[in-house]
Design a protein around this motif. Sequence first.
Motif, PDB file in Angstrom:
ATOM      1  N   ILE A  81      62.104   1.615  83.689  1.00 50.80           N
ATOM      2  CA  ILE A  81      60.967   0.904  83.109  1.00 50.80           C
ATOM      3  C   ILE A  81      60.314   0.031  84.177  1.00 50.80           C
ATOM      4  CG2 ILE A  81      60.239  -0.768  81.364  1.00 50.80           C
ATOM      5  CD1 ILE A  81      62.414   0.435  79.557  1.00 50.80           C
ATOM      6  N   ASP A  82      59.045   0.303  84.428  1.00 51.36           N
ATOM      7  CA  ASP A  82      58.294  -0.401  85.461  1.00 51.36           C
ATOM      8  C   ASP A  82      57.618  -1.671  84.944  1.00 51.36           C
ATOM      9  OD1 ASP A  82      58.823   1.598  87.432  1.00 51.36           O
ATOM     10  OD2 ASP A  82      57.305   2.854  86.463  1.00 51.36           O
ATOM     11  N   ALA A  83      57.145  -1.631  83.702  1.00 46.05           N
ATOM     12  CA  ALA A  83      56.423  -2.783  83.159  1.00 46.05           C
ATOM     13  C   ALA A  83      56.501  -2.784  81.638  1.00 46.05           C
ATOM     14  CB  ALA A  83      54.963  -2.757  83.602  1.00 46.05           C
ATOM     15  N   ILE A  84      56.408  -3.983  81.100  1.00 44.59           N
ATOM     16  CA  ILE A  84      56.357  -4.161  79.654  1.00 44.59           C
ATOM     17  C   ILE A  84      55.152  -5.056  79.358  1.00 44.59           C
ATOM     18  CG2 ILE A  84      57.516  -5.099  77.616  1.00 44.59           C
ATOM     19  CD1 ILE A  84      60.181  -4.600  79.144  1.00 44.59           C
ATOM     20  N   ASN A  85      54.275  -4.587  78.502  1.00 44.25           N
ATOM     21  CA  ASN A  85      53.114  -5.358  78.056  1.00 44.25           C
ATOM     22  C   ASN A  85      53.346  -5.741  76.600  1.00 44.25           C
ATOM     23  OD1 ASN A  85      51.530  -4.904  80.496  1.00 44.25           O
ATOM     24  ND2 ASN A  85      51.459  -2.788  79.793  1.00 44.25           N
ATOM     25  N   TYR A  86      52.973  -6.973  76.236  1.00 45.64           N
ATOM     26  CA  TYR A  86      53.218  -7.421  74.869  1.00 45.64           C
ATOM     27  C   TYR A  86      52.223  -8.500  74.465  1.00 45.64           C
ATOM     28  CZ  TYR A  86      55.610 -11.228  77.311  1.00 45.64           C
ATOM     29  OH  TYR A  86      55.898 -12.289  78.133  1.00 45.64           O
ATOM     30  N   ASN A  87      52.053  -8.641  73.155  1.00 43.58           N
ATOM     31  CA  ASN A  87      51.217  -9.712  72.611  1.00 43.58           C
ATOM     32  C   ASN A  87      52.043 -10.986  72.688  1.00 43.58           C
ATOM     33  OD1 ASN A  87      49.705 -11.527  71.139  1.00 43.58           O
ATOM     34  ND2 ASN A  87      49.413 -10.192  69.375  1.00 43.58           N
ATOM     35  N   GLY A  88      51.609 -11.900  73.551  1.00 47.16           N
ATOM     36  CA  GLY A  88      52.359 -13.135  73.770  1.00 47.16           C
ATOM     37  C   GLY A  88      51.972 -14.266  72.837  1.00 47.16           C
ATOM     38  N   GLY A  93      64.207  11.211  85.442  1.00 43.52           N
ATOM     39  CA  GLY A  93      63.955  11.028  84.014  1.00 43.52           C
ATOM     40  C   GLY A  93      63.867   9.559  83.649  1.00 43.52           C
ATOM     41  N   ALA A  94      62.997   9.269  82.754  1.00 45.10           N
ATOM     42  CA  ALA A  94      62.824   7.909  82.280  1.00 45.10           C
ATOM     43  C   ALA A  94      63.134   7.885  80.787  1.00 45.10           C
ATOM     44  CB  ALA A  94      61.388   7.445  82.521  1.00 45.10           C
ATOM     45  N   GLU A  95      63.657   6.763  80.347  1.00 44.35           N
ATOM     46  CA  GLU A  95      63.953   6.593  78.928  1.00 44.35           C
ATOM     47  C   GLU A  95      63.505   5.212  78.507  1.00 44.35           C
ATOM     48  OE1 GLU A  95      68.084   7.161  78.073  1.00 44.35           O
ATOM     49  OE2 GLU A  95      68.207   8.931  79.338  1.00 44.35           O
ATOM     50  N   ALA A  96      63.001   5.111  77.279  1.00 40.76           N
ATOM     51  CA  ALA A  96      62.587   3.802  76.774  1.00 40.76           C
ATOM     52  C   ALA A  96      62.739   3.764  75.260  1.00 40.76           C
ATOM     53  CB  ALA A  96      61.145   3.511  77.163  1.00 40.76           C
ATOM     54  N   THR A  97      63.156   2.617  74.788  1.00 36.27           N
ATOM     55  CA  THR A  97      63.179   2.326  73.350  1.00 36.27           C
ATOM     56  C   THR A  97      62.583   0.946  73.177  1.00 36.27           C
ATOM     57  OG1 THR A  97      65.151   3.657  72.935  1.00 36.27           O
ATOM     58  CG2 THR A  97      64.640   1.972  71.310  1.00 36.27           C
ATOM     59  N   LYS A 149      61.429   9.778  76.149  1.00 33.61           N
ATOM     60  CA  LYS A 149      62.007  10.065  77.466  1.00 33.61           C
ATOM     61  C   LYS A 149      61.261  11.208  78.109  1.00 33.61           C
ATOM     62  CE  LYS A 149      65.774  12.793  75.514  1.00 33.61           C
ATOM     63  NZ  LYS A 149      67.214  12.949  75.472  1.00 33.61           N
ATOM     64  N   GLY A 150      61.439  11.306  79.437  1.00 34.16           N
ATOM     65  CA  GLY A 150      60.768  12.341  80.206  1.00 34.16           C
ATOM     66  C   GLY A 150      60.551  11.845  81.624  1.00 34.16           C
ATOM     67  N   MET A 151      59.734  12.548  82.394  1.00 36.87           N
ATOM     68  CA  MET A 151      59.442  12.126  83.763  1.00 36.87           C
ATOM     69  C   MET A 151      58.656  10.819  83.756  1.00 36.87           C
ATOM     70  SD  MET A 151      60.943  14.139  85.744  1.00 36.87           S
ATOM     71  CE  MET A 151      60.231  14.015  87.339  1.00 36.87           C
ATOM     72  N   ALA A 152      57.847  10.650  82.739  1.00 37.87           N
ATOM     73  CA  ALA A 152      57.109   9.408  82.551  1.00 37.87           C
ATOM     74  C   ALA A 152      57.030   9.165  81.046  1.00 37.87           C
ATOM     75  CB  ALA A 152      55.713   9.507  83.149  1.00 37.87           C
ATOM     76  N   ALA A 153      57.282   7.943  80.653  1.00 37.40           N
ATOM     77  CA  ALA A 153      57.248   7.628  79.227  1.00 37.40           C
ATOM     78  C   ALA A 153      56.489   6.324  79.016  1.00 37.40           C
ATOM     79  CB  ALA A 153      58.674   7.507  78.682  1.00 37.40           C
ATOM     80  N   THR A 154      55.402   6.428  78.308  1.00 34.69           N
ATOM     81  CA  THR A 154      54.685   5.230  77.879  1.00 34.69           C
ATOM     82  C   THR A 154      54.900   5.148  76.384  1.00 34.69           C
ATOM     83  OG1 THR A 154      53.033   5.447  79.611  1.00 34.69           O
ATOM     84  CG2 THR A 154      52.453   4.083  77.726  1.00 34.69           C
ATOM     85  N   LEU A 155      55.397   4.043  75.954  1.00 40.24           N
ATOM     86  CA  LEU A 155      55.839   3.915  74.581  1.00 40.24           C
ATOM     87  C   LEU A 155      55.307   2.630  73.981  1.00 40.24           C
ATOM     88  CD1 LEU A 155      57.842   5.140  72.519  1.00 40.24           C
ATOM     89  CD2 LEU A 155      59.607   3.806  73.627  1.00 40.24           C
TER      90      LEU A 155
END
Length: 142
Positions: free
Chosen positions: A54-61, A105-109, A125-131
Amino acid sequence: MNRTCRSVLSAVAAPCLALTLGACAHGADDAAERIDSALHRTYEVTYEVTGKGIDAINYNGGGGRDAMAPRLETAEQPTLPWRKTVTLRGIEAPLVTSVATGSDGAEATCRITHEGRVMKEASGKGMAATLSCVAVSPVAAG
């Protein structure tokens, strides 16, 4: 219909109409007060992101101008598992998005919880995962 009967009906109908219209106006005032109160009510949510790559996480702050213009924050190269509790207002939607990449492979939950209840959860999951996890404000839902 004679004049006396019309006078009696008018005398009875006018106060009934006034009472009915007054009750409607009072109900509208109550509804407006409930809406105003809800728009300013705050609530807490907890965002959680797990996975790998996971490279970055964006969220409503929270603290945005209004529900249509949330203040988005970013956590770059976060330590996993990542967790953040924020205070939101009114109908402002809780949201968290993770961006994951990895040659192996990348994974995110992602998960959003409110008062111990999971509001939204997603995995990828996959080579790139935007979730993205986006939930309806508990103020708007109930």
